[in-house]
Design a protein around this motif. Structure first.
Motif, mmCIF file in Angstrom:
data_model
loop_
_atom_site.group_PDB
_atom_site.id
_atom_site.type_symbol
_atom_site.label_atom_id
_atom_site.label_comp_id
_atom_site.label_asym_id
_atom_site.label_seq_id
_atom_site.Cartn_x
_atom_site.Cartn_y
_atom_site.Cartn_z
ATOM 1 N N GLY A 1 0.817 -1.211 0.000
ATOM 2 C CA GLY A 1 0.000 0.000 0.000
ATOM 3 C C GLY A 1 0.848 1.257 0.000
ATOM 4 N N GLN A 2 1.897 1.259 0.807
ATOM 5 C CA GLN A 2 2.797 2.416 0.849
ATOM 6 C C GLN A 2 3.507 2.604 -0.490
ATOM 7 O OE1 GLN A 2 5.065 1.253 4.331
ATOM 8 N NE2 GLN A 2 3.837 2.563 5.675
ATOM 9 N N ALA A 3 3.909 1.522 -1.112
ATOM 10 C CA ALA A 3 4.549 1.608 -2.425
ATOM 11 C C ALA A 3 3.566 2.116 -3.476
ATOM 12 C CB ALA A 3 5.117 0.246 -2.826
ATOM 13 N N ALA A 4 2.317 1.658 -3.396
ATOM 14 C CA ALA A 4 1.305 2.096 -4.352
ATOM 15 C C ALA A 4 1.037 3.595 -4.213
ATOM 16 C CB ALA A 4 0.008 1.301 -4.154
ATOM 17 N N PHE A 5 0.938 4.095 -2.979
ATOM 18 C CA PHE A 5 0.721 5.521 -2.768
ATOM 19 C C PHE A 5 1.929 6.340 -3.221
ATOM 20 C CE2 PHE A 5 -2.974 4.624 -0.050
ATOM 21 C CZ PHE A 5 -3.804 5.671 -0.417
ATOM 22 N N ALA A 6 3.134 5.851 -2.973
ATOM 23 C CA ALA A 6 4.334 6.567 -3.419
ATOM 24 C C ALA A 6 4.377 6.649 -4.937
ATOM 25 C CB ALA A 6 5.589 5.877 -2.881
ATOM 26 N N SER A 7 4.048 5.565 -5.596
ATOM 27 C CA SER A 7 4.017 5.546 -7.062
ATOM 28 C C SER A 7 2.950 6.480 -7.606
ATOM 29 C CB SER A 7 3.777 4.110 -7.551
ATOM 30 O OG SER A 7 3.645 4.078 -8.945
ATOM 31 N N TYR A 8 1.778 6.478 -6.975
ATOM 32 C CA TYR A 8 0.678 7.347 -7.398
ATOM 33 C C TYR A 8 1.064 8.817 -7.249
ATOM 34 C CZ TYR A 8 -4.032 9.295 -7.682
ATOM 35 O OH TYR A 8 -5.144 10.031 -8.028
#
Length: 125
Positions: free
Chosen positions: A25-32
């Motif tokens: 989830g943290q990686a997804a938000f950082a990518s977004y």
């Protein structure tokens, strides 16, 4: 035109969610966030603390009412906001569909009415 993406999803603590899901989830938000930043549309973004630490404030009949927690008792809560500046609703929807909560919660796309710049209220274009 400014749009606020209201990110609604079920609140789970880190233990319930699990380390792997939390990391994803943290990686997804950082990518977004990087995607929005590189597109030049990101105004601000914020992931909120759990609703259990929120406080709701109202004034009714001149009396201040302060309530611990959120006003609504729902399974999904407002978990964060993203403010973007894009050409139109179609563009806002295009960025909203990429938001991680679109896959496990709900992303509400709401146009802004007015906003402040250096303390002066400006109309949304």
């Amino acid at each position: 035109m400014r749009y606020t993406l209201l990110l609604h999803y079920e609140e789970l603590d880190a233990e319930t969610l699990g380390a792997e899901a939390l990391e994803q989830g943290q990686a997804a938000f950082a990518s977004y966030a990087a995607t929005l930043q590189s597109a030049g549309v990101l105004i601000s973004a914020e992931v909120l603390q759990p609703s259990t630490v929120s406080t709701t404030v109202r004034v009714r009949d001149g009396e201040l009412q302060v309530q611990d927690g959120p006003f609504a008792d729902t399974k999904e809560h407002l978990g964060g906001t993203v403010v973007i500046d894009v050409a139109d609703l179609d563009a806002a929807i295009g960025f909203a569909r990429q938001a991680p909560p679109a896959f496990w919660g709900t992303v509400e796309v709401r146009p802004g009415a007015v906003f402040t710049v250096d303390g002066v209220w400006m109309p949304n274009r």
